[in-house]
Design a protein around this motif. Structure first.
Motif, PDB file in Angstrom:
ATOM      1  N   ALA A 259      45.629  31.851  35.083  1.00  0.00           N
ATOM      2  CA  ALA A 259      44.462  31.567  34.922  1.00  0.00           C
ATOM      3  C   ALA A 259      43.849  31.471  36.389  1.00  0.00           C
ATOM      4  N   GLU A 260      43.051  33.532  37.100  1.00  0.00           N
ATOM      5  CA  GLU A 260      42.233  33.679  37.968  1.00  0.00           C
ATOM      6  C   GLU A 260      41.275  32.803  38.264  1.00  0.00           C
ATOM      7  N   ASN A 261      41.049  32.815  39.865  1.00  0.00           N
ATOM      8  CA  ASN A 261      39.713  32.080  40.102  1.00  0.00           C
ATOM      9  C   ASN A 261      37.928  33.628  39.219  1.00  0.00           C
ATOM     10  N   LEU A 262      37.327  33.300  39.611  1.00  0.00           N
ATOM     11  CA  LEU A 262      36.553  33.959  40.022  1.00  0.00           C
ATOM     12  C   LEU A 262      36.325  35.215  41.224  1.00  0.00           C
ATOM     13  N   GLY A 263      36.919  34.418  42.747  1.00  0.00           N
ATOM     14  CA  GLY A 263      37.383  35.948  43.387  1.00  0.00           C
ATOM     15  C   GLY A 263      38.257  36.719  43.291  1.00  0.00           C
ATOM     16  N   GLU A 264      39.257  35.511  42.661  1.00  0.00           N
ATOM     17  CA  GLU A 264      40.314  36.860  42.619  1.00  0.00           C
ATOM     18  C   GLU A 264      40.072  38.311  40.850  1.00  0.00           C
ATOM     19  N   VAL A 265      38.940  37.464  40.278  1.00  0.00           N
ATOM     20  CA  VAL A 265      38.889  38.450  38.985  1.00  0.00           C
ATOM     21  C   VAL A 265      38.312  39.663  39.881  1.00  0.00           C
ATOM     22  N   LEU A 266      37.163  38.980  40.603  1.00  0.00           N
ATOM     23  CA  LEU A 266      35.995  40.250  41.011  1.00  0.00           C
ATOM     24  C   LEU A 266      36.939  40.953  42.483  1.00  0.00           C
ATOM     25  N   ARG A 267      38.334  40.979  43.018  1.00  0.00           N
ATOM     26  CA  ARG A 267      39.522  41.094  43.613  1.00  0.00           C
ATOM     27  C   ARG A 267      39.751  42.282  43.334  1.00  0.00           C
ATOM     28  N   GLY A 268      39.979  42.280  41.986  1.00  0.00           N
ATOM     29  CA  GLY A 268      40.982  42.501  40.915  1.00  0.00           C
ATOM     30  C   GLY A 268      42.300  42.398  40.435  1.00  0.00           C
ATOM     31  N   ASP A 269      42.963  40.952  41.253  1.00  0.00           N
ATOM     32  CA  ASP A 269      43.752  40.600  41.250  1.00  0.00           C
ATOM     33  C   ASP A 269      44.437  39.721  39.085  1.00  0.00           C
ATOM     34  N   ARG A 270      45.854  40.686  39.023  1.00  0.00           N
ATOM     35  CA  ARG A 270      46.102  40.092  37.872  1.00  0.00           C
ATOM     36  C   ARG A 270      47.140  39.662  38.015  1.00  0.00           C
ATOM     37  N   ILE A 271      47.899  38.103  38.432  1.00  0.00           N
ATOM     38  CA  ILE A 271      48.962  38.108  38.514  1.00  0.00           C
ATOM     39  C   ILE A 271      49.837  37.601  37.405  1.00  0.00           C
ATOM     40  N   VAL A 272      50.796  38.077  36.581  1.00  0.00           N
ATOM     41  CA  VAL A 272      51.863  38.359  35.641  1.00  0.00           C
ATOM     42  C   VAL A 272      53.153  37.617  36.203  1.00  0.00           C
ATOM     43  N   ASN A 273      54.428  36.965  35.410  1.00  0.00           N
ATOM     44  CA  ASN A 273      55.551  37.027  36.061  1.00  0.00           C
ATOM     45  C   ASN A 273      56.051  38.177  35.654  1.00  0.00           C
ATOM     46  N   THR A 274      57.267  38.199  36.349  1.00  0.00           N
ATOM     47  CA  THR A 274      58.411  39.195  36.369  1.00  0.00           C
ATOM     48  C   THR A 274      59.401  38.924  35.964  1.00  0.00           C
ATOM     49  N   PRO A 275      60.599  39.866  35.479  1.00  0.00           N
ATOM     50  CA  PRO A 275      62.303  39.393  34.980  1.00  0.00           C
ATOM     51  C   PRO A 275      62.492  39.120  36.310  1.00  0.00           C
ATOM     52  N   PHE A 276      62.550  38.914  37.336  1.00  0.00           N
ATOM     53  CA  PHE A 276      63.229  38.754  38.418  1.00  0.00           C
ATOM     54  C   PHE A 276      63.694  37.194  38.805  1.00  0.00           C
TER      55      PHE A 276
END
Length: 644
Positions: free
Chosen positions: A74-91
């Protein structure tokens, strides 16, 4: 010295959370996480970025290996405006646990098959020079670059190894019209062992996250049924080529290596914050400060001596009946405070300028104290958005009082104009640009719910606060002008060529722009080349110099104008004081041509669209600073002379 001062501010705030007491105070977003042996360290993906396209994309917009369940943070407003979409990976990374080579998304040791469409997309992203951004324990991944240079001091000219880092890692590379993908990632994680009592288990903290990307073709990787693999030795392998015209088979693999480090958790951002040359930055700022203060001192001495002489002559009492004929700026005392055309628009723009000034001052000061550090993702932009909304009460108050001083009567319409004129232009330009970003399916596009939330903030927070401030500002007594205004305006003599408005903009903009153009380079690099910006101590100093230089140059320009018997200074001073914005626009064009490698239409449109917003905001800011400085100056000098 400069690097130590800047990093010290960040460390001081991080150290507030660096304590062994369980009841410790933690700065939000920067609390340390303790790991035990073999605890999972989650590797998350942020986005894909490129300075050539300026269009960020989600990590899984490319056919990377996916976990069983994809979970977005769940991103904050600044992360959304920056284009960040933080997601998990299989590593699968475990604390202080080595991994030689592991295969991702492989079933029965079968390679991954990229379709023709997927291969074309991957090849396109590689040719567009995209970087992949991962994080571990909120630390961004960095690629180690080892550069060798000859040592001139030694006789044998031994090569010295210079280690540098860049943000993220390259998706791939091209060579002789062939495209290669980095399909193997060698993670190097550094940990700091915390001192514990003898009967307690050791705890670790992640202090650095590096990666060495490699391209290894399918035939050179030996895999087994346990998803383990064996890397080729030395340079006997060939890179993994991606042919965009056909299907491609490959393995996605990774390895994990842990190293103990003496770096403490509070200092773990030093690697990322020293990616730019701070020493050059320090000397450049000192040079600008010295030059600007020297010129400002000369201007102040000249204007003070001239004014003293003028005021002494104007107040000189002669016994002779024939008094000296009035001339110069005293001659227009009956018209200097005559309200200008379009007073509502002028007061609205100045109110937005006050709103911007308060927001920028607070943001820079708080960031200088380390409370908006890079470890708090999106905090800077989120704070700026909310502060601009809440500073509407100050913008409305200043606009309302000025509007009443300029003999305005329709305060409700003036308040609505103040609350919607500048934000409406910003929202309109951003909406048009957002439509183009939507068309590219980029993560930089602001989602529709976020746009609705911003509109609700605008009309639910900013608009009522502007109305509230405007109401009290309009009810307050107007500014007390020291002289009366004549009913009939006097005729303005023909002006010299150097009193032309555009010439005044060029002359007035040089000094403020010279005070901050060095810092402008680092700001542009942070925005357009995806670099970290943390030198807010420098930025605060530059902001103070900018305020001083804008104030002084606006006073000089309005003095020249009044001496030329031109009393229409309200709009002219506002426009001329923002003259440095013209040089910012010229510098932005220079930066686009010489520093960036943008050739496509939409990235160019995004660059100049957002640059136009920056120039407009900078013009409002500097124009407002210069206007109020000139207004106080004009009131002061006419209060010092005797008017019959």
């Amino acid at each position: 010295m400069a690097a130590v001062m800047q990093v010290w501010w960040l460390r001081s705030m991080l150290l507030l959370s660096f304590t062994y007491d369980t009841s410790a105070f933690y700065v939000p977003g920067v609390a340390p996480i303790n790991f035990h042996q073999n605890d999972p360290v989650e590797i998350k993906a942020v986005k894909l970025t490129s300075s050539r396209t300026q269009l960020p994309y989600e990590y899984y917009s490319l056919p990377f290996c996916q976990p069983v369940r994809i979970t977005y943070k769940a991103e904050n407003l600044g992360e959304v405006l920056r284009g960040d979409r933080i997601v998990n990976t299989p590593f699968q990374v475990l604390m202080n646990s080595e991994k030689k080579c592991e295969v991702l998304c492989s079933q029965s040791s079968k390679p991954v098959t990229l379709t023709v469409e997927q291969s074309r997309l991957v090849a396109e992203r590689i040719t567009e020079d995209y970087y992949v951004h991962l994080i571990a324990d909120n630390l961004p991944v960095a690629t180690r670059l080892e550069l060798y240079s000859n040592n001139r001091d030694s006789d044998d000219k031994k090569k010295e190894k210079d280690v540098q880092f860049e943000h993220g890692y390259r998706l791939g590379f091209t060579d002789v019209n062939k495209i290669y993908l980095h399909n193997h990632l060698s993670f190097i994680l550094y940990y700091h062992r915390e001192d514990m009592e003898e009967d307690q288990e050791h705890t670790y903290r992640v202090v650095r996250f590096e990666v060495i990307p490699q391209s290894i073709r399918l035939e050179d990787l030996k895999t087994d049924e346990k998803n383990s693999c064996t890397l080729p030795e030395g340079t006997n392998s060939s890179p993994q080529e991606i042919d965009p015209t056909k299907e491609n088979q490959l393995y996605f693999t990774y390895s994990v290596h842990w190293e103990e480090s003496d770096i403490k958790w509070a200092s773990r951002w030093d690697t990322y914050l020293t990616m730019s040359d701070v020493q050059i930055h320090w000397f450049s700022i000192i040079n600008s400060v010295v030059v600007v203060f020297f010129l400002s001192g000369i201007l102040s001495m000249i204007i003070i001596r001239t004014l003293r002489k003028d005021i002494a002559n104007y107040n000189k009492e002669d016994d002779i009946e024939d008094t000296m004929e009035e001339s110069g700026w005293k001659l227009v005392h009956g018209d200097v405070f005559r309200p200008p055309q379009y007073p509502m628009i002028l007061s609205s723009l100045l109110g937005s300028g006050i709103q911007l000034f308060c927001m920028i001052l607070i943001v820079i000061f708080v960031a200088m104290l380390g409370m908006l550090s890079p470890s708090s993702r999106g905090a800077l932009m989120t704070t700026a958005c909310f502060l601009f909304m809440f500073m509407g009460v100050f913008g409305g108050f200043s606009a309302g009082r000025l509007y009443r001083t300029l003999k305005g009567h329709r305060w409700k319409k003036g308040a609505f104009c103040t609350a919607t004129l500048y934000p409406g232009v910003v929202f309109g330009i951003c909406f048009v640009l957002n439509c183009f970003i939507w068309g590219k399916h980029s993560s930089g596009a602001v989602p529709f719910p976020t746009m609705v939330a911003l509109l609700c903030m605008w009309f639910g927070i900013s608009l009522p606060l502007v109305y509230l401030g405007y109401y009290f500002g309009f009810r307050k007594q107007p500014y007390d002008n020291p002289v009366r205004t004549n009913q009939i305006p006097r005729q303005i003599p023909e002006q010299r060529w150097y009193m032309n408005r555009f010439v005044g903009i060029l002359m007035a903009g040089i000094l403020p722009f010279g005070a901050m153009f060095i810092e402008l380079f680092f700001i542009f690099s942070a925005i357009w080349e995806n670099q970290f910006y943390y030198l807010f101590g420098f930025l605060f100093l530059v902001f103070i110099i900018l305020v001083v230089s804008c104030s002084q140059i606006s006073i000089v320009m309005v003095y020249f104008q009044l001496c030329a018997e031109d009393y229409r200074w309200w709009w002219r001073n506002f426009l001329v004081s923002g003259g440095s914005a013209f040089y910012v626009l010229v510098y932005a064009i220079f930066y686009f041509v010489n520093k960036l490698d943008i050739v496509e239409f939409i990235p160019s449109l995004l660059y100049f669209g957002y640059t136009a917003l920056m120039v407009l905001s900078f013009w409002l800011l500097t124009g407002t600073i210069g206007f109020y400085a000139a207004y106080m100056f004009v009131r002061k000098i006419y209060a010092a002379v005797k008017i019959d």
